[in-house]
Design an enzyme around this catalytic site. Structure first.
Site, PDB file in Angstrom:
ATOM      1  N   LYS A 115       1.115  -1.108   0.257  1.00 32.65           N
ATOM      2  CA  LYS A 115      -0.306  -0.036  -0.065  1.00 32.65           C
ATOM      3  C   LYS A 115       1.081   1.104   0.081  1.00 32.65           C
ATOM      4  O   LYS A 115       0.410   2.577  -0.833  1.00 32.65           O
ATOM      5  CB  LYS A 115      -0.494   0.071   1.059  1.00 32.65           C
ATOM      6  CG  LYS A 115      -2.033  -0.934   1.027  1.00 32.65           C
ATOM      7  CD  LYS A 115      -2.891  -0.524   1.523  1.00 32.65           C
ATOM      8  CE  LYS A 115      -4.134  -1.098   1.026  1.00 32.65           C
ATOM      9  NZ  LYS A 115      -5.632  -1.329   2.282  1.00 32.65           N
ATOM     10  N   LYS A 197      -3.990 -11.689  -6.864  1.00 37.97           N
ATOM     11  CA  LYS A 197      -5.042 -11.654  -6.097  1.00 37.97           C
ATOM     12  C   LYS A 197      -6.036 -11.809  -7.377  1.00 37.97           C
ATOM     13  O   LYS A 197      -5.995 -10.330  -7.490  1.00 37.97           O
ATOM     14  CB  LYS A 197      -4.278 -11.233  -4.496  1.00 37.97           C
ATOM     15  CG  LYS A 197      -5.909 -11.428  -4.072  1.00 37.97           C
ATOM     16  CD  LYS A 197      -5.815 -10.664  -2.550  1.00 37.97           C
ATOM     17  CE  LYS A 197      -6.007  -9.483  -2.371  1.00 37.97           C
ATOM     18  NZ  LYS A 197      -6.296  -8.636  -0.259  1.00 37.97           N
ATOM     19  N   LYS A 200      -9.726  -5.174  -5.107  1.00 34.91           N
ATOM     20  CA  LYS A 200     -11.289  -4.034  -5.603  1.00 34.91           C
ATOM     21  C   LYS A 200      -9.959  -3.295  -6.264  1.00 34.91           C
ATOM     22  O   LYS A 200     -10.787  -2.072  -6.736  1.00 34.91           O
ATOM     23  CB  LYS A 200     -11.818  -3.612  -4.457  1.00 34.91           C
ATOM     24  CG  LYS A 200     -10.919  -3.583  -3.212  1.00 34.91           C
ATOM     25  CD  LYS A 200     -12.519  -3.773  -2.301  1.00 34.91           C
ATOM     26  CE  LYS A 200     -11.183  -4.072  -0.511  1.00 34.91           C
ATOM     27  NZ  LYS A 200     -12.510  -4.095   0.660  1.00 34.91           N
TER      28      LYS A 200
END
Ligand code: TYM
Length: 334
Positions: A115, A197, A200
């Site tokens: 992130k 993965k 979203k």
């Protein structure tokens, strides 16, 4: 234990559009486990602001996510479905646990690394300390079981480390939680790059099935799903795209991967893709319909939000008081 039952806690972020990965990796298992445990399912809105959010959108998404939990089959009269931000004990315990967590431990968290690379202009302290808030979420309710997808395992391990550390210093305070990872669906991969993965935040909308995608979009995305050129249906790591499709089909239908391989042996990838698409449409259409109905029932949902915030606060306060006493905060005068 609450009401003679073991305690289950889990949560989801109301950020971005939820994907089939969130549903099959987490939500579907929550529903399966709901009767056996005393359950707390949080919409973890405090975690969401570690990345910049538009306030109106966050508010709307948080409410829709709470509704989704109910639409998926969780009974909000039994399971405590609530907003994290409505229970201030989460933040209070997180602060205390921050003081029992090392910088080096947080530096190792892969989600933080990912992130902070993605949001290089906003590497804030909250993003760094995120796993400690997650530990507080779990430990506040003396949780036994935490159903999550594989990507959350590292956070579960640090939660256990922090809890053990605290217990070792102050004596038995926290229950040490176990992760529950489903047999199938624990890591749903991207439809466009099956080594990644399904997420979203993926920029390619064809890589993910969003829970609110309409049937034609779902069918189209599966048709375009990346597979391989081997041409034979098998369930193995070398055919990652196919394996992912079989996993999705298995998680939607309850069939085992072996059964699915024999069901499709001798058939083409196209037929498998079509079947998976239909199985996902069959799962998501009723869910979408229930969400739309519940969205209209404002007073019912408001009642759930109010009652469950009170219920969660009651149990959370018990643990928080105990912890505050252990670390030496003065007793309250009543
Ligand atoms: P979040 O919001 O990213 O994801 C919610 C849940 O969905 C699972 N998941 C997946 N499972 C399978 N395949 C995928 N592709 C996939 N993508 C997501 C996640 O593993 C998760 O179970 N930090 C957490 C939220 C959280 C939490 C908690 C969870 C905060 N406090 C306490 C459990 C307990 C998160 O960001 O999940």
């Amino acid at each position: 234990m609450i009401n003679d039952k073991k305690v289950l806690f889990s949560g989801m972020q109301a950020t971005g559009n939820l994907t089939l990965g969130n549903y099959l990796g987490a939500l579907q298992n929550w529903v399966k486990l709901a009767d056996e445990y005393e359950c707390f399912y949080s919409v973890v809105d405090m975690h969401s602001i570690t990345v910049r959010q538009d306030p109106a959108t966050l508010r709307k998404r948080a409410r829709s996510l709470l509704i989704l939990y109910i639409a998926a089959g969780l009974d909000p009269e039994k399971a405590c479905i609530y907003f994290q931000s409505h229970v201030s004990a989460h933040a209070e315990l997180a602060w205390i646990l921050d003081c029992y967590t090392y910088m080096g431990e947080m530096n190792r968290m892969t989600q933080f690394k990912d992130k902070s690379a993605k949001h290089a202009d906003n590497i804030n302290v909250g993003l760094f300390a995120y796993p400690v808030l997650m530990a507080a979420d779990i430990l506040l309710y003396q949780t036994d079981l935490v159903p999550v997808g594989i990507d959350q395992m590292q956070h579960l391990e640090i939660t256990r480390d922090i809890a053990n550390r605290f217990n070792n210093i102050y004596g038995q305070t926290f229950t040490i939680p176990e992760a529950y990872i489903g047999k199938v669906g624990a890591k749903i991969m991207s439809l466009q790059d099956p080594t990644k993965k399904m997420s979203k935040s993926d920029e390619n909308p064809n890589a993910s099935i969003y829970l609110m995608d309409d049937p034609d979009t779902i069918r189209r995305k599966f048709k375009r799903a990346v597979t391989d050129s081997e041409g034979c249906i098998a369930y193995r790591d070398e055919q990652a795209g196919l394996k992912n499709l079989i996993d999705i089909y298995a998680a939607c239908t309850g069939k085992t991967p072996d059964t699915i391989v024999s069901e499709f042996s001798g058939l083409g990838y196209g037929q498998l893709k079509e079947a998976v698409g239909e199985a996902v449409v069959d799962k998501l259409s009723p869910l979408q319909q229930r969400c739309a109905e519940l969205e209209k029932d404002k007073s019912y949902i408001d009642g759930i939000i109010k009652n469950n915030a009170e219920k969660a606060s009651y149990y959370a306060a018990k643990t928080l008081r105990k912890v505050q006493r252990k670390v030496g905060f003065p007793d309250r005068i009543r």
